[in-house]
Design a protein around this motif. Structure first.
Motif, PDB file in Angstrom:
ATOM      1  N   GLU A  47       0.758  -1.055  -0.004  1.00  0.00           N
ATOM      2  CA  GLU A  47       0.153  -0.239  -0.001  1.00  0.00           C
ATOM      3  C   GLU A  47       1.046   1.156  -0.058  1.00  0.00           C
ATOM      4  O   GLU A  47       2.000   0.998   0.485  1.00  0.00           O
ATOM      5  CB  GLU A  47      -0.928  -0.111   1.302  1.00  0.00           C
ATOM      6  N   ASP A  48       0.402   2.455  -0.713  1.00  0.00           N
ATOM      7  CA  ASP A  48       1.020   3.418  -0.594  1.00  0.00           C
ATOM      8  C   ASP A  48       1.009   4.018   1.025  1.00  0.00           C
ATOM      9  O   ASP A  48       0.426   3.982   1.720  1.00  0.00           O
ATOM     10  CB  ASP A  48       0.418   4.685  -1.220  1.00  0.00           C
ATOM     11  N   VAL A  49       2.175   4.657   1.177  1.00  0.00           N
ATOM     12  CA  VAL A  49       2.597   5.388   2.659  1.00  0.00           C
ATOM     13  C   VAL A  49       2.508   6.659   2.490  1.00  0.00           C
ATOM     14  O   VAL A  49       3.315   7.188   1.583  1.00  0.00           O
ATOM     15  CB  VAL A  49       3.804   4.767   3.220  1.00  0.00           C
ATOM     16  N   GLU A 156      10.729  20.054   4.271  1.00  0.00           N
ATOM     17  CA  GLU A 156      11.724  20.144   3.261  1.00  0.00           C
ATOM     18  C   GLU A 156      11.887  18.923   2.564  1.00  0.00           C
ATOM     19  O   GLU A 156      11.674  18.640   1.393  1.00  0.00           O
ATOM     20  CB  GLU A 156      12.789  20.626   3.880  1.00  0.00           C
ATOM     21  N   ASP A 157      12.064  17.527   3.582  1.00  0.00           N
ATOM     22  CA  ASP A 157      12.333  16.392   3.001  1.00  0.00           C
ATOM     23  C   ASP A 157      10.704  15.837   2.570  1.00  0.00           C
ATOM     24  O   ASP A 157      10.702  15.345   1.590  1.00  0.00           O
ATOM     25  CB  ASP A 157      12.781  15.507   4.053  1.00  0.00           C
ATOM     26  N   LEU A 158       9.772  15.736   3.553  1.00  0.00           N
ATOM     27  CA  LEU A 158       8.477  15.425   3.115  1.00  0.00           C
ATOM     28  C   LEU A 158       7.287  16.033   3.985  1.00  0.00           C
ATOM     29  O   LEU A 158       7.683  16.470   5.401  1.00  0.00           O
ATOM     30  CB  LEU A 158       8.216  13.747   3.611  1.00  0.00           C
ATOM     31  N   ALA A 159       6.268  16.539   3.322  1.00  0.00           N
ATOM     32  CA  ALA A 159       5.362  17.467   3.985  1.00  0.00           C
ATOM     33  C   ALA A 159       4.350  16.306   4.510  1.00  0.00           C
ATOM     34  O   ALA A 159       4.125  15.423   3.874  1.00  0.00           O
ATOM     35  CB  ALA A 159       4.865  18.388   2.873  1.00  0.00           C
ATOM     36  N   ALA A 163       3.163  11.548  -0.372  1.00  0.00           N
ATOM     37  CA  ALA A 163       3.484  10.335  -0.813  1.00  0.00           C
ATOM     38  C   ALA A 163       4.862   9.964  -0.453  1.00  0.00           C
ATOM     39  O   ALA A 163       5.973  10.976  -1.016  1.00  0.00           O
ATOM     40  CB  ALA A 163       3.228   9.904  -1.949  1.00  0.00           C
ATOM     41  N   ALA A 164       5.164   9.158   0.500  1.00  0.00           N
ATOM     42  CA  ALA A 164       6.456   8.693   0.995  1.00  0.00           C
ATOM     43  C   ALA A 164       7.210   7.664   0.115  1.00  0.00           C
ATOM     44  O   ALA A 164       8.042   7.509  -0.390  1.00  0.00           O
ATOM     45  CB  ALA A 164       6.670   8.578   2.555  1.00  0.00           C
ATOM     46  N   SER A 181      11.343   7.428  10.239  1.00  0.00           N
ATOM     47  CA  SER A 181      11.503   8.942  10.646  1.00  0.00           C
ATOM     48  C   SER A 181      10.183   9.500  10.683  1.00  0.00           C
ATOM     49  O   SER A 181       9.861  10.463  10.941  1.00  0.00           O
ATOM     50  CB  SER A 181      12.273   9.495   9.509  1.00  0.00           C
ATOM     51  N   LEU A 182       9.304   8.802   9.896  1.00  0.00           N
ATOM     52  CA  LEU A 182       7.863   9.134  10.084  1.00  0.00           C
ATOM     53  C   LEU A 182       6.986   8.606  11.347  1.00  0.00           C
ATOM     54  O   LEU A 182       5.603   8.732  11.360  1.00  0.00           O
ATOM     55  CB  LEU A 182       7.014   8.679   8.750  1.00  0.00           C
TER      56      LEU A 182
END
Length: 431
Positions: A47-49, A156-159, A163-164, A181-182
């Motif tokens: 599944e998408d994360v 800056e890396d992921l908002a 989609a991670a 990290s999430l």
């Protein structure tokens, strides 16, 4: 699935045609398991994360230095004909896990360490090596720094909501770190593909058994096991099966009942003792069993049912690989590997190929795809050159250990002159 043309020994299929037939027969596994992050390495993401948080969670310093309000730079430049030193008082200190807990006053700065949250009122970090410190103040040239420098912005890396990782990804070390990290503790992955395999031949002996006259040790099960382990599937080793119709039928039906894919080695050529191809026609469908390929011409592909053909909801894809050790590895990497990835639900890129100069002439007959073993090296000018291994026999397994790439010669390609370009497929990341 079976056609008389495709089963004709005099009409072997081109490799690309075989690949297309295999792709059409594939249905990915659908069962999803939730596993702890530490056990997810090599699994296929189901599944998408999406990121539940901003990464980083707050503006922070990209290096050790002093944080301050970057608007001070433009003010200092405006009042000076030639930008010179800017002096700021040091209001305190910020370290990772120990933020500066108040607003930085105008005309002041905060000593800050890499990763520490940016203090309120600050948007720029001047590196410590640019600074001259005297007591509780610093001075630095304003023309050495721009506003916003050395500050990593929140998200800056992921908002949050971005989609991670996408479904179909084979999770690697960096992916586990990203998920950690999430704050993600477990992920949904597709269940492991089950692959049953065995070797056929009365002459085969397992490692540890005495070797009688006329017998050989079975290496194919070890290479198959290793190749399957690298792919992260559930490997079911069914041992060595005798060249007898009853024993082969029992083994094939049991394998089809317990697995998604069945791999055999040996028993798919046209010899009198080669029963596997004929057996599969009684409780399976065979799409082809001869390829325009070297090594690996005798390769059967189809589908097996544990019971009567088509009479059971469960069936397994079947690959009857050649008996020669090199041919087993070549056919696995050129045909089986792609199929297993697709059945696992993995979204993978084709193996890397690039051009190299052949250091020796190569004889090649048009009308078949050839996969030679080669040793690729890079010269001082950065140009890739490849040399075929000393022996290209399909039974010379040492040539696979010696080589570091396949030399891929296309279906219609003819003889290759020394110095001519050829396409190579590196083993690194493949084997």
């Amino acid at each position: 699935m079976t056609t008389s043309n495709e089963l004709s020994a005099s009409n072997p299929l081109p490799v690309e045609t075989a690949r297309a037939l295999i792709r059409r027969a594939i249905a990915p596994v659908t069962t999803i398991e939730r596993v702890a992050l530490r056990t997810a390495l090599g699994r296929v993401l189901a599944e998408d994360v999406e990121s539940p948080i901003d990464v980083p969670a707050h503006d922070n310093a990209a290096m050790d230095g002093y944080a301050f309000d970057g608007s001070t730079l433009s003010v200092a430049s405006a009042v000076q004909v030639k930008p010179g030193p800017l002096t700021l008082a040091v209001a305190g200190e910020a370290r990772a896990g120990h933020p500066f807990d108040r607003v930085c006053p105008a005309g002041e700065c905060v000593r800050i360490m890499t990763g520490a949250p940016m203090p309120a009122g600050c948007d720029t970090v001047v590196p410590q090596e640019f600074v001259a410190r005297s007591g509780e103040s610093i001075a630095f040239d304003v023309d050495r720094i721009e506003r916003g420098a050395n500050c990593r912005r929140a998200g800056e890396d992921l908002a949050r909501g971005q989609a991670a990782l996408a479904a179909g990804r084979i999770l690697r070390a960096a992916d586990l770190g990203l998920l950690a990290s999430l704050g993600v503790a477990e992920v949904g992955v597709r269940r492991r593909l089950r692959v049953a395999f065995f070797s056929t031949g009365d002459e085969l002996r397992s490692v540890g058994e005495p070797l009688e006259s006329g017998c050989v040790y079975d290496s194919n099960r070890y290479t198959l096991y290793a190749m399957l382990m690298r792919m992260g599937v559930e490997a079911i080793d069914l041992g060595v099966v005798r060249d007898e119709p009853e024993a082969l039928e029992t083994a094939l039906r049991a394998a089809a009942d317990s697995a998604d894919v069945v791999l055999t080695s040996g028993g798919v050529s046209v010899g009198d003792a080669d029963f596997t191809a004929r057996m599969t026609q009684t409780f399976g469908d065979v799409a082809f069993w001869q390829l325009a390929m070297r090594p690996g011409r005798p390769l059967a592909f189809g589908r097996l049912w544990p019971g009567e053909r088509g009479g059971n909801a469960h069936s397994a894809l079947f690959f009857g690989l050649p008996g020669n050790p090199v041919a087993v590895m070549v056919t696995f990497y050129q045909l089986v590997r792609e199929a297993l990835n697709a059945m696992s639900g993995a979204d993978t890129a084709p193996p890397l190929r690039f051009a190299a100069e052949s250091s020796a002439p190569i004889r090649k007959r048009p009308g078949r795809t050839e996969f030679l073993r080669g040793v690729a090296t890079r010269d001082a000018a950065g140009k890739w050159r490849v040399t075929p291994t000393r022996s290209q026999g399909s039974g010379v397994l040492s040539s696979m250990s010696e080589a570091n790439c396949f030399i891929v010669l296309a279906h219609e390609q003819g003889d290759i002159a020394a110095g001519a370009p050829v396409e190579i497929m590196p083993f690194d990341g493949l084997i």
